[in-house]
Design a protein around this motif. Structure first.
Motif, PDB file in Angstrom:
ATOM      1  N   LYS A  59       0.597 -17.627   5.291  1.00  0.00           N
ATOM      2  CA  LYS A  59      -0.104 -18.834   4.861  1.00  0.00           C
ATOM      3  C   LYS A  59       0.518 -19.478   3.623  1.00  0.00           C
ATOM      4  O   LYS A  59       0.026 -20.502   3.131  1.00  0.00           O
ATOM      5  CB  LYS A  59      -1.582 -18.525   4.608  1.00  0.00           C
ATOM      6  N   SER A  60       1.598 -18.879   3.104  1.00  0.00           N
ATOM      7  CA  SER A  60       2.309 -19.434   1.933  1.00  0.00           C
ATOM      8  C   SER A  60       1.387 -19.665   0.749  1.00  0.00           C
ATOM      9  O   SER A  60       1.495 -20.666   0.022  1.00  0.00           O
ATOM     10  CB  SER A  60       3.029 -20.743   2.311  1.00  0.00           C
ATOM     11  N   ILE A  61       0.452 -18.740   0.548  1.00  0.00           N
ATOM     12  CA  ILE A  61      -0.475 -18.839  -0.578  1.00  0.00           C
ATOM     13  C   ILE A  61       0.295 -18.535  -1.870  1.00  0.00           C
ATOM     14  O   ILE A  61       0.924 -17.476  -1.985  1.00  0.00           O
ATOM     15  CB  ILE A  61      -1.628 -17.838  -0.426  1.00  0.00           C
ATOM     16  N   PRO A  62       0.282 -19.434  -2.861  1.00  0.00           N
ATOM     17  CA  PRO A  62       1.030 -19.162  -4.099  1.00  0.00           C
ATOM     18  C   PRO A  62       0.367 -18.069  -4.931  1.00  0.00           C
ATOM     19  O   PRO A  62      -0.858 -17.990  -5.009  1.00  0.00           O
ATOM     20  CB  PRO A  62       0.994 -20.512  -4.827  1.00  0.00           C
ATOM     21  N   TYR A  63       1.192 -17.215  -5.536  1.00  0.00           N
ATOM     22  CA  TYR A  63       0.691 -16.164  -6.417  1.00  0.00           C
ATOM     23  C   TYR A  63       0.168 -16.815  -7.698  1.00  0.00           C
ATOM     24  O   TYR A  63       0.864 -17.571  -8.365  1.00  0.00           O
ATOM     25  CB  TYR A  63       1.813 -15.184  -6.739  1.00  0.00           C
ATOM     26  N   ASN A  64      -1.085 -16.533  -8.016  1.00  0.00           N
ATOM     27  CA  ASN A  64      -1.703 -17.128  -9.200  1.00  0.00           C
ATOM     28  C   ASN A  64      -2.889 -16.268  -9.610  1.00  0.00           C
ATOM     29  O   ASN A  64      -3.917 -16.264  -8.936  1.00  0.00           O
ATOM     30  CB  ASN A  64      -2.151 -18.561  -8.916  1.00  0.00           C
TER      31      ASN A  64
END
Length: 450
Positions: A59-64
């Motif tokens: 899902k290409s969820i950005p690391y944050n």
């Protein structure tokens, strides 16, 4: 994996699609179900942990560390490594790596199973998926670090680092409320390219063996299939099945030749198989066996082969875990010869009891399931998986968790070449209508789906 072979296939399938026209999308819009059977902070099976982990994959969820993202039911979790594990475990909170030990207990690394974690108290955590070899020296895992969620395979348990953090800093931990079952991330997963998602393979009439990689949402890659084998030699192979027959953590392909030999092509873990098959069974007796199935039917952790004789007997050859099956005659899985009327058989744990079941269709189009007993036999009578007789128009059935919800689905193709999926409900039934897994009707040219 692009090649001259795959370019030819692209042209062939494009021509097929152009000739047959576009499908009506109103009835067959691809959707994905991600239902959870556990409750927040409740007991959860290993299958569901892996399915939940796969939900964030791709899902290409950005690391944050200050951000959040929803699970399949809309509950938000922190978008970092420990938030990812909290989501997979279905916790009511998102503890950090120092807080996860409060929800778990330490185990030996040798006892690691799907859904357990390797936790570095001050730095990082990864979610264990499966052992990639019989000796338990290599493993696969899911993680969320500086990059989006990834599935990593073939890592040595003795490697200097895991995800760039020192090996010695990690402790093996097990969630307090995990329930053992037969997880999706087991030897029966049909994952040819090692990305943690269920793929589909099949062959063309010229003998090419192709693979369509799964997207994890009930669809497969919309492009033409990628070549799994150099050349066209699979034209002579029938009744193909897939599983990890040799215990190396990679999905292999097995099938029989016209002379009755049962052969296996070892998976390379990258969407291809070895260049030559080797004998799984001594002799040529499999010429009389059809409708092959693969799975751990007797619960010993090794992939077995099942098939039926022309008189309707359903037999099992137990796997040895080294790419071969028991050299004796097959053992009866079903009392009597009633399976003569069953075609297009598939195997999976359709009722989520941790045992491999058998499904198939009758000539009148009914789709039935025979529940596995976990000892190499199935129940004495089949029951309906689907209301009505609509499966008479469906052929080349295959089974797997295509939509990553922890439940076994069934896919197959229509005579016009559509590839459809019926989502499993986890109780031995499937949804009432099929959804398109692939755009167009090009699968009419593909046979022997795996």
């Amino acid at each position: 994996m692009s090649s001259k072979v795959s370019k030819v296939v692209r042209l062939a399938l494009a021509a097929s699609i152009a000739a047959s026209g576009a499908i009506a999308t109103t009835a067959f819009t691809a959707t994905a179900a991600h239902a959870s059977s556990s409750s927040v902070d409740g007991q959860i099976t290993r299958s569901e942990i892996i399915a939940r982990a796969q939900y964030w994959l791709g899902k290409s969820i950005p690391y944050n560390q200050g951000g959040s993202y929803a699970d399949s039911s809309g509950r938000n979790y922190r978008t970092d490594c420990s938030g990812y594990v909290s989501m997979a475990w279905h916790l009511g909170a998102s503890p950090n790596t120092q807080g996860l030990p409060g929800y778990s207990y330490e185990i030996s690394r040798a006892d690691l199973k799907a859904g357990d974690i390797l936790n570095s108290y001050n730095d990082h955590v990864i979610l264990f998926d499966q052992w990639d070899d019989a000796a338990h020296t290599k493993f696969s895992y899911y993680s969320f670090g500086s990059t989006p969620v990834k599935h990593v395979t073939g890592i040595s348990i003795n490697a200097a680092t895991f995800d760039s953090h020192p090996n010695g800093d990690y402790k093996a931990l097990r969630y307090n409320k995990v329930v053992d079952d037969s997880p999706v991330g087991s030897l029966s997963r049909v994952d040819f390219n090692g990305d943690g998602r269920t793929d589909i393979a099949g062959k063309l009439s010229d003998g090419q063996l192709l693979m369509w990689s799964g997207n994890g949402n009930g669809t497969v890659n919309g492009n033409a299939g990628n070549a799994m084998f150099a050349g066209t030699g699979f034209g002579a192979v029938s009744d193909m099945v897939a599983a990890d027959f040799n215990g190396d953590g990679k999905t292999d392909v097995a099938g029989k030749l016209s002379d009755g030999e049962l052969l296996m092509w070892a998976g390379n873990g990258d969407g291809t198989v070895s260049g030559s098959g080797y004998a799984m069974w001594p002799g040529t007796g499999f010429g009389a066996v059809s409708g092959l199935l693969a799975g751990d039917f007797n619960g010993d952790g090794k992939a077995d082969i099942v098939g039926k004789l022309s008189d309707g007997q359903l037999l099992m050859w137990s796997g040895n875990g080294n790419g071969t099956v028991n050299g004796n005659a097959g053992n009866a899985m079903f009392a009597g010869t009633g399976f003569g009327a069953v075609s297009d058989m598939v195997a999976a744990d359709f009722n989520n009891d941790g045992k491999v079941d058998v499904a198939g269709k009758l000539s009148d189009g009914q789709l039935l399931m025979w529940a596995g007993n976990g000892n190499g036999t199935v129940s004495g009578s089949g029951y309906a998986m689907f209301a009505g007789t609509g499966f008479g128009a469906v052929s080349d059935l295959v089974a797997g968790d295509f939509n990553s919800d922890g439940k076994a689905d069934i896919a197959g193709k229509l005579s016009d070449g559509q590839l459809l999926q019926w989502a499993g409900n986890g109780n031995g039934t499937v949804s009432g209508s099929g959804y398109a897994m692939w755009p167009g009707t090009g699968f009419a040219a593909v046979n022997g789906l795996i």
